[in-house]
Design a protein around this motif. Sequence first.
Motif, PDB file in Angstrom:
ATOM      1  N   PHE A 176      -7.426   7.206   1.051  1.00  0.00           N
ATOM      2  CA  PHE A 176      -6.080   7.773   1.013  1.00  0.00           C
ATOM      3  C   PHE A 176      -5.865   8.629  -0.238  1.00  0.00           C
ATOM      4  CE2 PHE A 176      -1.329   7.036   0.482  1.00  0.00           C
ATOM      5  CZ  PHE A 176      -0.965   7.875   1.521  1.00  0.00           C
ATOM      6  N   HIS A 177      -6.840   8.638  -1.155  1.00  0.00           N
ATOM      7  CA  HIS A 177      -6.524   9.223  -2.460  1.00  0.00           C
ATOM      8  C   HIS A 177      -6.077  10.682  -2.456  1.00  0.00           C
ATOM      9  CE1 HIS A 177     -10.861  10.615  -2.928  1.00  0.00           C
ATOM     10  NE2 HIS A 177     -10.203  11.639  -3.419  1.00  0.00           N
TER      11      HIS A 177
ATOM     12  N   HIS B 257       0.837  -1.191   0.000  1.00  0.00           N
ATOM     13  CA  HIS B 257       0.000   0.000   0.000  1.00  0.00           C
ATOM     14  C   HIS B 257       0.882   1.254   0.000  1.00  0.00           C
ATOM     15  CE1 HIS B 257      -3.189   2.773   1.218  1.00  0.00           C
ATOM     16  NE2 HIS B 257      -4.051   1.806   0.893  1.00  0.00           N
ATOM     17  N   PRO B 258       0.577   2.232  -0.815  1.00  0.00           N
ATOM     18  CA  PRO B 258       1.405   3.444  -0.851  1.00  0.00           C
ATOM     19  C   PRO B 258       1.513   4.128   0.514  1.00  0.00           C
ATOM     20  CG  PRO B 258      -0.120   3.416  -2.683  1.00  0.00           C
ATOM     21  CD  PRO B 258      -0.493   2.249  -1.829  1.00  0.00           C
TER      22      PRO B 258
ATOM     23  N   CYS C  66     -11.096   5.311  -2.335  1.00  0.00           N
ATOM     24  CA  CYS C  66     -10.020   5.004  -1.395  1.00  0.00           C
ATOM     25  C   CYS C  66      -9.798   6.231  -0.528  1.00  0.00           C
ATOM     26  CB  CYS C  66      -8.740   4.662  -2.153  1.00  0.00           C
ATOM     27  SG  CYS C  66      -7.316   4.552  -1.076  1.00  0.00           S
TER      28      CYS C  66
ATOM     29  N   ALA D 292      -2.684   7.810  -7.145  1.00  0.00           N
ATOM     30  CA  ALA D 292      -4.138   7.814  -7.299  1.00  0.00           C
ATOM     31  C   ALA D 292      -4.557   8.057  -8.742  1.00  0.00           C
ATOM     32  CB  ALA D 292      -4.746   8.879  -6.399  1.00  0.00           C
TER      33      ALA D 292
ATOM     34  N   CYS E 201      -9.639   5.268  -8.050  1.00  0.00           N
ATOM     35  CA  CYS E 201      -9.384   5.434  -6.614  1.00  0.00           C
ATOM     36  C   CYS E 201     -10.382   6.407  -5.997  1.00  0.00           C
ATOM     37  CB  CYS E 201      -7.978   5.960  -6.372  1.00  0.00           C
ATOM     38  SG  CYS E 201      -6.690   4.948  -7.087  1.00  0.00           S
TER      39      CYS E 201
ATOM     40  N   CYS F 145      -5.790  -1.712  -2.176  1.00  0.00           N
ATOM     41  CA  CYS F 145      -5.275  -0.662  -3.046  1.00  0.00           C
ATOM     42  C   CYS F 145      -5.486  -1.071  -4.499  1.00  0.00           C
ATOM     43  CB  CYS F 145      -3.783  -0.451  -2.777  1.00  0.00           C
ATOM     44  SG  CYS F 145      -3.030   0.741  -3.894  1.00  0.00           S
ATOM     45  N   TRP F 146      -5.869  -0.106  -5.311  1.00  0.00           N
ATOM     46  CA  TRP F 146      -6.059  -0.398  -6.735  1.00  0.00           C
ATOM     47  C   TRP F 146      -4.719  -0.523  -7.469  1.00  0.00           C
ATOM     48  CZ3 TRP F 146     -10.470  -2.329  -7.707  1.00  0.00           C
ATOM     49  CH2 TRP F 146     -11.652  -1.815  -7.126  1.00  0.00           C
ATOM     50  N   HIS F 147      -3.736   0.202  -7.011  1.00  0.00           N
ATOM     51  CA  HIS F 147      -2.435   0.160  -7.692  1.00  0.00           C
ATOM     52  C   HIS F 147      -1.329  -0.108  -6.691  1.00  0.00           C
ATOM     53  CE1 HIS F 147      -4.883   2.026 -10.730  1.00  0.00           C
ATOM     54  NE2 HIS F 147      -5.054   3.102  -9.976  1.00  0.00           N
TER      55      HIS F 147
ATOM     56  N   CYS G  86      -2.363  10.472  -2.079  1.00  0.00           N
ATOM     57  CA  CYS G  86      -1.636   9.390  -2.726  1.00  0.00           C
ATOM     58  C   CYS G  86      -1.075   9.832  -4.081  1.00  0.00           C
ATOM     59  CB  CYS G  86      -2.565   8.195  -2.917  1.00  0.00           C
ATOM     60  SG  CYS G  86      -1.736   6.787  -3.659  1.00  0.00           S
TER      61      CYS G  86
HETATM   62  S1  SF4 Z   1      -3.313   3.971  -5.414  1.00  0.00           S
HETATM   63 FE1  SF4 Z   1      -5.428   4.451  -5.245  1.00  0.00          FE
HETATM   64  S2  SF4 Z   1      -6.246   2.835  -4.045  1.00  0.00           S
HETATM   65 FE2  SF4 Z   1      -4.081   2.702  -3.818  1.00  0.00          FE
HETATM   66  S3  SF4 Z   1      -3.717   3.919  -2.001  1.00  0.00           S
HETATM   67 FE3  SF4 Z   1      -3.474   5.300  -3.687  1.00  0.00          FE
HETATM   68  S4  SF4 Z   1      -5.463   6.192  -3.884  1.00  0.00           S
HETATM   69 FE4  SF4 Z   1      -5.755   4.407  -2.643  1.00  0.00          FE
END
Ligand code: SF4
Lengths: 327, 383
Positions: free
Chosen positions: A287-288, A248-249, A285, A294, A298, A316-318, A291
């Motif tokens: 956290f976007h 996770h970022p 998300c 993102a 997200c 997490c998507w990425h 992030c």
């Molecule tokens: S990449 Fe997207 S899903 Fe993953 S932490 Fe960042 S904002 Fe959230």
Amino acid sequence: MTKPLLSVENLTMHYTTRGGEVAAVDDVSFSLHEGEALGLVGESGCGKTSVAMSILRLLPDNARILGGQIWLGDLELLSLPEPEMQKVRWGRISMIFQAAMNSLNPVYRVGDQIIEALELHWGDISRQQARERVAELYQLVGLDPALMDRYPHEYSGGMRQRAVIAMALACNPDVIIADEPTTALDVIVQDRILKRLTEIQKKIGMAMIYISHDIAVIAEVSHRVGVMYAGKLVELANTVNIFERPLHPYTAGLMASIPSIHGEKRDLVTLGGEPPNLLHPPSGCRFHPRCARATGICIEQEPPFQDYGNGHYAACWHPMEVDYGSH
Amino acid sequence: MWRFLGRRFVQMLITLLLFQAVTYFLIDAQPGDIADLLTLDPNIPPAERERLRAQLGLDRPPAERFITYIGNFYRGNLGVSFQEYPRPVIDIIKERLPRTVVLFLTASILSFWTGFVTGKILAWRRGGWIEYASTITGVTLYTVFTPWFALMMIWLFAVALNWLPAGKFLDPLKWLDAPISANAVFARMIWSSFFALVIVFVGFWFSNRVPRRQRLVLRAASLLVPLVGMLLYWRLSGLGFYAWDIARHLILPVLTVTLIAYGGTMLLTRTSMLETLREDYVLTARAKGLPDKVVRDKHVARNALLPVWTGLVFSLGNSVSGGIITETIFSWPGIGLTLLNSALVADIPVAMGTLTVVGVMTLISHLIADIGYAFLDPRIRYH
Ligand code: SF4
Ligand SMILES: Nc1ncnc2c1ncn2[C@@H]1O[C@H](COP(=O)(O)OP(=O)(O)OP(=O)(O)O)[C@@H](O)[C@H]1O
Ligand SMILES: [Mg+2]
């Protein structure tokens, strides 16, 4: 894998405030095995204490558990009648509180406060036996047993902390939840107590949930680490994996904030951006807004809490490093 | 502890001396003296007046007279009353003091106890009409104008309902052929109640140290034994009729003073409980799995008691001035009423004596409050 000792499943808990609903815990799931130390890490206000209080059902009046289950062996704690729950508290799950310095009642002798718990949960114990048990506990945490007849104000901060740990150990609980037990102490005392706590945990083999905002401390004490962000568990893995390949970022950001060798400890503030407002959590998300990775999805959709193999979970998507097997 | 008490005693003596000096010179500064009063008759020649002055020592300078007074005072001689000449002042005080002490001690203990217990329960059961009603009652009692409230109590219980006498210490018609004096009966009432209370306290104290089954039996016994004992004593001595007459006169003033003091204690306990509830050790107590009632009584209430006890010290000061008002309205012949009467008729020895007694009572109650505080809070140690 053996059946977990404690498992939290899809726990969701909100506080009702004048400003609206605070989504303090949102769909959090994790489990704890016998003898295991699980670290819960995350910045201030992300809901760590709220998770702990939900497990013991010690939430304030304005808190509402909206969903989920908490299993301690075959007992489902959230639906347990109050008298049964009272037996679970301290008898099976005890807690070292965040404000451990003030956890002792100023008008009673420290030893008596431990004996109170012993008499409650080990009903048929004599006064003499109880005192012997307290002496034993004092030795375990590194306190002079003669101190048990003193009052809390006669203890230093570090001594009080040790006494609180002794109290938490008193009834041989299955699980101890330690909520930032050393934050109020100076660094040297903090270190010594931390060492003692990990030693005891290994020696007795009890399970522990260790809560802290300090990832370096978490690394020192835990076998597995759960990372919380804005009321959600965003990553869960064993300590080595989470440090070597964070997915996770947000976790990756936390790692970057650890000083390389034993330099000064930096806080999570280095992450940049504001911690989220749980009254109006960000969409998708959470956290976007902070992030770097993102994208559109997200913002629109919440990422699922997904298994990446090896018991490594992340939402997490990425993720940072998708390919677990090739390493 | 003993050293503390010794030092405290010396401090109290010095304070008392200062108090006596201030009252003495204040009274002395009033225009006119007893010689003027006795010699108002214009037929008395000035020489005679001076002779009387010299005889009474009034021609000496005030400082010298004060030293003589203090010297006599600490040898137990407080002079004689002008109004009830030649009755010694000490005699009057011995008669009136127990009445005042009984009235205010009973009311203080009752109000403190009931106020603490109800405040404790109210803090635990928040919300709803009970909290509403009790808060309003508490604030009303706390802020009410004492004389008005006392009159309303008299109107309600003595006039409208006619349950209790409106005032005074006893009903003289019932005492026409009493075998002993009212003061002697009152003294017996004090002693017998004292012994009864000691039995109750010792019984309850022991009952916390025995297994649960025996606890109830012991508590019942420690209530029944003194009760039966009292009934037998008053029945057999044949004085029950007279004791009951005094007791009936005592009820209304005690009730009034209790109610007035109750409001403050109740509100203070409630606030103090709510504040203590937020303490971390209360959370610890809950986490330990203690039942709700144990958390409330052993952990919250025990700590909430500290500020309430301090509040008691402050309210003691008020009860002195309040005492004069209450005793006057109920014609309760205690120290307060005596003080007021003696001041009105310029009975200076009695006024001086009763004022000193009020000072001593205040000092002693503060001492008791301090000692109590040291027992309640282990963080306080007196050296
Ligand atoms: S990449 Fe997207 S899903 Fe993953 S932490 Fe960042 S904002 Fe959230
Ligand atoms: N009684 C309460 N009423 C309303 N909101 C609350 C209450 N307690 C906590 N919160 C909010 O819930 C969120 C989670 O709080 P919690 O105490 O669980 O965080 P935490 O991770 O333990 O933080 P910290 O590291 O500061 O202890 C925070 O945003 C906090 O403001
Ligand atoms: Mg916390």
